[in-house]
Each structure stands twice: as C-alpha cells, then as structure tokens.
Design a protein around this motif. Structure first.
Motif, PDB file in Angstrom:
ATOM      1  N   THR A   1      46.059 -16.962 -31.152  1.00 17.78           N
ATOM      2  CA  THR A   1      45.402 -16.293 -30.036  1.00 17.78           C
ATOM      3  C   THR A   1      46.300 -16.281 -28.806  1.00 17.78           C
ATOM      4  OG1 THR A   1      43.225 -16.960 -30.871  1.00 17.78           O
ATOM      5  CG2 THR A   1      43.346 -16.294 -28.574  1.00 17.78           C
ATOM      6  N   LYS A   2      46.931 -17.422 -28.542  1.00 16.12           N
ATOM      7  CA  LYS A   2      47.844 -17.506 -27.398  1.00 16.12           C
ATOM      8  C   LYS A   2      49.053 -16.591 -27.594  1.00 16.12           C
ATOM      9  CE  LYS A   2      46.698 -22.289 -26.140  1.00 16.12           C
ATOM     10  NZ  LYS A   2      47.211 -23.676 -26.041  1.00 16.12           N
ATOM     11  N   VAL A   3      49.593 -16.590 -28.820  1.00 17.44           N
ATOM     12  CA  VAL A   3      50.757 -15.748 -29.095  1.00 17.44           C
ATOM     13  C   VAL A   3      50.392 -14.274 -28.955  1.00 17.44           C
ATOM     14  CG1 VAL A   3      52.364 -15.007 -30.901  1.00 17.44           C
ATOM     15  CG2 VAL A   3      51.902 -17.433 -30.564  1.00 17.44           C
ATOM     16  N   ALA A   4      49.205 -13.898 -29.464  1.00 22.36           N
ATOM     17  CA  ALA A   4      48.772 -12.507 -29.347  1.00 22.36           C
ATOM     18  C   ALA A   4      48.627 -12.102 -27.888  1.00 22.36           C
ATOM     19  CB  ALA A   4      47.459 -12.314 -30.093  1.00 22.36           C
ATOM     20  N   ALA A   5      48.034 -13.013 -27.092  1.00 25.73           N
ATOM     21  CA  ALA A   5      47.875 -12.718 -25.664  1.00 25.73           C
ATOM     22  C   ALA A   5      49.233 -12.612 -24.980  1.00 25.73           C
ATOM     23  CB  ALA A   5      47.032 -13.809 -25.006  1.00 25.73           C
TER      24      ALA A   5
ATOM     25  N   PRO B   1      53.097 -19.436 -17.532  1.00 27.88           N
ATOM     26  CA  PRO B   1      52.565 -20.643 -18.181  1.00 27.88           C
ATOM     27  C   PRO B   1      53.306 -21.020 -19.456  1.00 27.88           C
ATOM     28  CG  PRO B   1      50.770 -19.189 -17.511  1.00 27.88           C
ATOM     29  CD  PRO B   1      52.045 -18.434 -17.271  1.00 27.88           C
ATOM     30  N   ASP B   2      53.814 -20.054 -20.204  1.00 29.20           N
ATOM     31  CA  ASP B   2      54.486 -20.352 -21.464  1.00 29.20           C
ATOM     32  C   ASP B   2      55.985 -20.559 -21.304  1.00 29.20           C
ATOM     33  OD1 ASP B   2      52.329 -20.079 -23.571  1.00 29.20           O
ATOM     34  OD2 ASP B   2      52.087 -18.215 -22.466  1.00 29.20           O
ATOM     35  N   ALA B   3      56.473 -20.535 -20.044  1.00 26.02           N
ATOM     36  CA  ALA B   3      57.889 -20.801 -19.820  1.00 26.02           C
ATOM     37  C   ALA B   3      58.174 -22.283 -20.038  1.00 26.02           C
ATOM     38  CB  ALA B   3      58.278 -20.392 -18.396  1.00 26.02           C
TER      39      ALA B   3
END
Length: 442
Positions: free
Chosen positions: A215-219, A287-289
């Motif tokens: 879900t996070k990767v898709a977003a 946030p994903d950095a």
C-alpha cells in the motif's frame, strides 16, 4: 550456500529425534540391566535356599555325591553351586573345585575370585555353608543381548520418524511457498493486497506487513508519477522561455535589445535554479527519504540563523522583521530540515509583505508544546485556498509573486516528519497572514 529454514528445521528435528531415541535406548538398557540383575540375584538366593532345604531333607543316609547330583543346575547362565561344611571342607562343587569365596560376606555380594568377578550369595545353615554364584561377565553378556534386542526396534524407527518430520515440515511450509510463488509471479506494478481469508494465523502477520508495504509503495509510486509529471510541466515553461530568448538574441543585432533579453534570461535561469533546488529539497525531506539522525536543539537559534541569512531580502523591501516573543524552545528533530521549514515560511512572508511592511516572529512555550508563529501584514489568503496552498506547484492566482509553488509543500512534509501541526489563518485585527507550527517540547 543459501540458508533454508526448512533444511534447518529438519536438521534440528533429526538431531532431536536421535538424541531422544539415544536417551530412551540408554534408559531401556539401564532398566533391562537393573531388572535382569534383580532377577538373577533372586535366582541365586533361591538356589542357595533350595540347596539348603534339599541338603537338610536328603543328606541323612545318603552320600554327598547323590545329594549333589540332585541339586546340580545346568544352563547357559552357568550358575556355580558349592557346599562347604563347618570345617571348611568342600562337600560339593558343581564344576569348580577351586572356587573359594570370602565366606564372611553372608548374603549377596560381588567378589573377585580366580581373576573373575562373580555375583555370590552365601547362606549358612546348621554349620554348613551354601554358595550360589554367577559369572558377572556372562551375566553382562546376557543383559546386553536382551537390551539390544529391545533397543534395535527403537533405532529402526528413527528413519521413519525423520521422514515423517520432513513431510510435516514440508506441509507446514506450504503456505509460505505458495506466498513466495505468488510474489514471484507478480509484475512490478501489480500491488494488489493479498487476501487474508483462510490464512494461517502464523502467516497472517507476514501477509499484513506485505499488504501494508505494498500500500505504501503504491502510494509512493502514484506520488512519484504525479510529482514527475508536475515537475516536467513546471520545468518545461522556464526552459522553453530560455530557449526562445536565446534564439531571439541570436537573431538580434541591437545591443540594447540583447541586454534586455539577457535580463529576462537571467530571471528565467534563476527561476529554474530555484525550482530545481526546491525539487531536490522536497525529495530530501519526503517521508520515505533516507532517515536522518535527530538531535536536541533550540528553535530560537534556528530562527536567528535563517533571519541573518535573509537579511538582504527583507532589508531590500525595508521590512521590519523581529521577535515579538522568544520563549526557550528546545525540541528533538533534524536541525537542517527545521531551518529549511523556517526559511520557507519567512521567505513566503517576505514575498507577500509590501514594502515598509511588518513581520513578527514568536516562539511560544505552552505546557509540553512549542509554537513558532510568523505573522505578516500582507494581503492574506482567500479562505478557499487555505488548504490548497500546501499542494505541490500550487500558486495563488491573487498574487503576482514569482515562485515554484513548492515552499509550503516542503513545510508540510517537514512538519509531518516531526509530528508537528501547521496552522494558517488570516489576521483578524489587521491585514496579513499568520502561520503557526507546533512541536513537542523537551
């Protein structure tokens, strides 16, 4: 060599089975030895008592040889029977005339006689000593034979137990193998969550984690696609403008016209440079950095650093910029990112504040929170745009301020990373805008 949980589990189970069977075999051997030892000792005692009874009943009027013939015992156990009178004369010995045990040890004992260990039972009745003995080496041989016959079936079952363990492990790991095959068969853009129905309880946490991750990767993929499209669109305009301006310069022979075009080109290049820098900053604070270690620092120091850096900008517009309130403001976070947040807020205030305007900065501590407030006396923002101004590349249509539309988006990202709340509202007593960012205090 690749590690395999199945192989490790089978190896551990096999070792455990071997250890358990070995322990059971040892216990069985000891149990057989103890039981047969007690049985043989009981037989020795019974033989000695039987010799005494027969000797008492039949000895009178008969020769010793006749009596001995009736009490002689033959068999593979090789029991030795001996009768000695009170004068220590040998009345009878079943097959060893030189057998001389220690007669002082009445009852059951273990003695070394003629370089052999014997189990001996000595009974004394009516001045006559009756001895029943057995060679311990022969007894041990018999015990081993019986024990081995009992242990062999236990050892033969080991391969079957290992095979059953292998089948159980393979059956148990089947859901994991199915999940792995499902993952391998998926394409890189197929991120549909797995169905949790009819799933084993032990596997559910893994599948839930995978679903959350997908879900996070898709977003993130959707965000990156939109971000890339927006960035391409935003960069296209200044690059096209620079290209047209360079073409105009190449076709012009008028020095004054070329100078004007150079001024325009310089503005376009600066805008492009600012846009690229903002894009890099936004990518860094997402946030994903890559996570950056947090430290304790004072917000006032960050504000002072930024204000000193921007002195030329607000001084050029003759803006009165300073602290209205300055409480102690220690927080935990990434200092470089917080300075970027403060810089973007103050830059936004400078851009929207008219010449000879006013910008007040405050750090307010209340209970366990610290709030930064930046208040200007510009035109403020239309209520409908309050939330949209934090969107990437959004620029208000009511202001002719040149910008990339990323400053407040960066502020929002940094605030979210630090669990801070951003509030924007128009001033009530005068024109202008107030932006507040509230952090957890130390």
């Amino acid at each position: 060599m690749k590690k395999s949980l199945r192989v490790e589990l089978i190896c551990y189970l096999s070792v455990a089975i071997l250890l358990i069977i070995s322990l059971l075999s040892y216990i069985s051997y000891q149990s057989v030895a103890d039981e047969l030892g007690e049985l043989y000792d009981a037989n020795l005692e019974k033989m000695a008592i039987s010799m005494a009874d027969q000797h008492r009943a039949e000895y009178l009027g008969k020769s010793v040889t006749q009596t001995a013939a009736k009490i002689k015992v033959d068999g593979e156990e090789d029991y030795l029977l001996t009768i000695i009178n009170h004068q220590h004369e040998l009345l009878y010995s079943s097959h060893q005339a030189s057998f001389k045990p220690d007669l002082t040890q009445l009852g059951m004992s273990t003695q070394r006689i003629n370089n052999k260990k014997w189990r001996v039972y000595i009974l004394e009745k009516a001045s006559t000593t009756f001895i029943a003995a057995q060679d311990l080496k022969l007894r041990s041989k018999t015990v081993k034979e019986v024990a081995i016959n009992q242990i062999i079936p236990q050892l033969l079952i080991v391969p079957f137990l290992i095979m059953i363990s292998f089948l159980i492990v393979r059956k148990t790991f089947k859901p994991m193998i199915t999940l792995s095959e499902n993952l391998q068969s998926r394409t890189s853009d197929y991120l549909k969550p797995f169905d949790l129905n009819n799933t084993h309880v032990e596997v559910k946490p893994i599948i839930k984690a995978l679903n959350q991750w997908m879900t996070k990767v898709a977003a993130l993929i959707n965000l990156q696609k939109r971000f890339t499209a927006d960035a391409a669109h935003e960069l296209r305009t200044p690059i096209t403008a620079i290209k047209l301006q360079l073409e105009a310069m190449s076709n012009s022979n008028d020095i004054n016209e070329i100078k004007e075009i150079l001024i325009l080109s310089d503005a376009s290049i600066k805008r492009t440079e600012r846009l690229v820098n903002q894009l890099l900053t936004l990518a860094k604070v997402e946030p994903d950095a890559l996570l950056t270690p947090t430290t304790k620092f004072n917000l006032k120091d960050c504000i002072i650093n930024v204000v000193n850096e921007l002195t030329s900008l607000y001084s050029a517009k003759n803006i009165d910029l300073g602290f209205e309130q300055a409480d102690e403001a220690m927080i935990l976070g990434v200092q470089d990112e917080i300075e970027i947040l403060i810089k973007n807020l103050i830059l936004n205030a400078i851009q929207h504040t008219p010449n000879d305007g006013l910008i007040n900065i405050s750090t307010i501590r209340k209970n366990d929170s610290i709030t930064i407030k930046i208040e200007d006396n510009g035109l403020g923002i239309v209520a409908d745009e309050m939330e949209r101004v934090f969107d990437r590349f959004y620029r208000s249509e009511n202001h002719a301020v040149i910008g990339s539309g990323l400053g407040l988006a960066i502020v929002k990202e940094i605030a979210n990373k630090h669990d801070a709340k951003v509030l924007m509202e128009n001033n009530t007593t005068r024109t202008g805008l107030t932006v507040s960012v509230t952090f957890k205090a130390l």
